[in-house]
Design an enzyme around this catalytic site. Structure first.
Site, mmCIF file in Angstrom:
data_model
loop_
_atom_site.group_PDB
_atom_site.id
_atom_site.type_symbol
_atom_site.label_atom_id
_atom_site.label_comp_id
_atom_site.label_asym_id
_atom_site.label_seq_id
_atom_site.Cartn_x
_atom_site.Cartn_y
_atom_site.Cartn_z
ATOM 1 N N LYS A 166 63.798 48.469 -66.185
ATOM 2 C CA LYS A 166 63.909 48.560 -67.640
ATOM 3 C C LYS A 166 64.388 47.260 -68.272
ATOM 4 C CE LYS A 166 62.621 52.586 -66.800
ATOM 5 N NZ LYS A 166 62.622 52.335 -65.354
ATOM 6 N N SER A 173 58.291 57.338 -60.765
ATOM 7 C CA SER A 173 58.545 55.960 -60.370
ATOM 8 C C SER A 173 57.245 55.242 -60.062
ATOM 9 C CB SER A 173 59.440 55.954 -59.135
ATOM 10 O OG SER A 173 59.459 54.680 -58.522
#
EC number: 4.2.1.9
Length: 576
Positions: free
Chosen positions: A131, A479
């Protein structure tokens, strides 16, 4: 004496360093050892996500020092600062994952506030984890001061009994232990060798996907996003970035001159071509939002649909980021896409040149099989596919890289779980059946809150040998390391009454990645009746940052953003 050694009449730092009334401000700079000359030079923020939380960030401080040397060599004054990172690999599989996606906003916000508060003129941003990469790029286009992005680099592959391994193997090993296919002693040995160096997860998971984006979108120097973290060449890239950002400042080439609609399409194309993470369909709309460009999950999915999948990278393929760098790097991937009409060559980059100019001298490497020519793809459409249907009116996303075409259609009964923990427990106890569609809901941006990733569950399924025998859908995320028929970002999310929140055990769900559909065998009338009986749920985020995030965050369709974006701006920071 108030020397004026540089013309800063149009730079933000004039508000801190110029004129008699800024003597108190300058005194603080003198207190840190700056000279008069340095104070009156342009001030360049050098922002890193360094911390000791995970290997992906641990090398960033070292690399930041090289950036600072480059800035100083080009007559700028570097000012280093750090922001946070939440590392998905450590946050995975427990409540900490709720902090992951929100951390993207905190990174962008904190970099913005530091730059604004101290009136820095340009930015070099270093990031190393899932992120932090989009968060740093979001800050750059939001501030719109001359900026260059630097990826911290990927980890090297580990070696387990002569076989190369990544952290993906370790997540899947947990499932093998659960069914007796691996001993605890072997698991202990594997965990000590799977991650042998600094750097982000080595396969084409989210970090390396967004690193690929950084070059394709034009915010990173060519080749800089491919070199692994331990390689000393990284310091050369960093020093060059420090020098180059001063050129961008002199020419006033800004991020929004670079990040255009075409540049976003280029970024999406490289994600598809490399079999990248589905998370890119969340981050690209968010970056676009900062620029005031409408670029939704559906726009990303359309680029995915028409782009060939050509890079044989894990988790669906055979190679890792280090391998691609050593055969030609991201420019090799981009050059074959450009040559066959899948990239816009006229997009500006931080080199001051266009994509086509940057790639002009890149030759094809015939002595490798990591990247195929774009006219000889692994599959003719991208490794990531967008879906839409009565179960996902606002879309969904699935990674199909490495999946045979016959496995890209799946119909089965729903097995519904409210939250990942309940589903993971069912997987661990094997209380599910082959052919089930496991539904994990109330994990969306608002409902989680935080839109957690489900790698622990999917990896456990693969460890049990069931990864291709069931399907999963969620309003959360999967993911970049996830394999199998796993559909994420289903919208609208359950927390706002989306169709996923109306499902019951046994409802027949069809996932079709070939046609791009996600549907449930329920009539509109039945869905309407169920919606009447639906009621909002509460969650544990009743205070603190996660509560604040849940109040502000928007749908995954637009990138799960938390503010109005560039379209609503009346003034850019770069012009203050």
């Amino acid at each position: 004496m108030d020397a004026r050694l540089n013309d800063k009449s149009k730079l933000p730092s004039r508000h801190v360093t110029e004129g008699p009334d800024r003597a108190p401000h300058r005194s603080y700079l003198y207190a840190m050892g700056l000279t008069r000359e340095q104070i009156h030079q342009p001030l360049v923020g050098v922002a890193s996500c360094w911390n000791e939380a995970a290997p992906c960030n641990i090398s960033l401080m070292r690399q930041a020092q090289a950036v600072k040397k480059g800035v100083a060599a080009a007559s700028g004054t570097p000012r280093e600062f750090c922001t946070i990172t939440v590392t998905d690999g450590i946050a995975m599989g427990h409540g900490g994952m709720r902090a992951s996606l929100p951390s993207r906003e905190v990174i962008a916000d904190s970099v913005e506030l530091t730059m604004r508060g101290h009136a820095y003129d340009a930015l070099v941003g270093l990031a190393g984890c899932d992120k932090s990469l989009p968060g740093m790029m979001m800050a750059m286009v939001r501030l719109n001061v001359p900026s260059i992005f630097i990826y911290g680099g990927s980890i090297l592959p580990g070696s387990f009994r002569g076989k190369p391994v990544t952290v993906q193997d370790l997540f899947e090993a947990v499932g093998k232990v659960a069914v007796g296919d691996m001993s605890l002693e072997d698991l202990d040995e594997l965990e000590q060798v799977a991650c042998p160096s600094a750097g982000a997860c080595g396969a084409q998971f989210t970090a390396n996907t967004m690193a690929t984006v950084s070059e394709a979108i034009g915010l990173a120097l060519p080749y800089s996003a491919g070199a692994p973290a331990p390689y000393e060449i990284r310091d050369k890239f960093c020093a060059t970035a420090g020098e180059k950002v001063m050129e961008l400042l002199a020419k006033q080439i800004r991020p929004r001159d670079i990040v255009t609609r075409k540049a976003l399409e280029n970024a999406a194309a490289t994600v598809a071509a490399s079999g990248g993470s589905t998370n890119a369909a969340l981050h690209l709309p968010a970056i676009a939002h900062e620029c005031g460009i409408e670029f939704t999950l559906f726009d990303v999915a359309e680029i995915f649909r028409r782009t060939p999948y050509i890079a044989d990278l894990k988790p669906g393929g055979r190679y890792v980021a280090k391998d691609m760098f050593e055969v030609g790097g991201i420019p090799l991937l981009m050059k074959t896409l450009l040559d066959h009409g899948f990239l816009h060559g006229d997009c500006l980059t931080v080199t001051g040149r266009t994509i086509a100019e940057n790639l002009e001298k890149v030759g094809w490497n015939p002595d490798q099989d990591v990247v195929r020519p774009a006219n000889q793809p692994i599959t003719p459409t991208g490794g990531v596919v967008g879906l839409k249907g009565n179960l996902a009116p606002e879309g969904a996303i699935v990674k199909v890289a490495g999946m045979p075409q016959e496995a890209q259609v799946f119909t089965g009964p729903a097995r519904v779980f409210d939250g990942e923990e309940a589903c993971f427990a069912a997987v661990q106890s094997r209380s599910y059946k082959e052919g089930d569609v496991l539904v994990i809901r109330y994990e969306g941006p608002r409902g989680g809150p935080g839109m957690r990733e489900m790698l622990s569950t999917t990896a456990a399924l693969y460890g049990q040998g069931m990864g291709s025998k069931v399907a999963l859908i969620t309003d959360g995320r999967f993911s970049g390391a996830t394999r199998g028929f796993c559909v994420g970002h289903v919208g609208p999310e359950a927390a706002v009454g989306g169709p996923i929140g109306l499902l019951k055990d046994g409802d027949m769900i069809t996932l079709n990645a070939i046609d791009g559909t996600l549907s449930v065998a329920l009539s509109d009338e039945e869905l309407a009746e169920r919606r009447k009986a639906w009621a909002p749920r509460t969650n544990a985020a009743t205070s603190g940052y996660l509560w604040k995030y849940a109040q502000q965050v928007g749908p995954a369709l637009h990138g799960a953003v938390t503010h109005p974006g560039g379209a609503q701006e009346t003034e850019s920071y770069a012009d203050v």
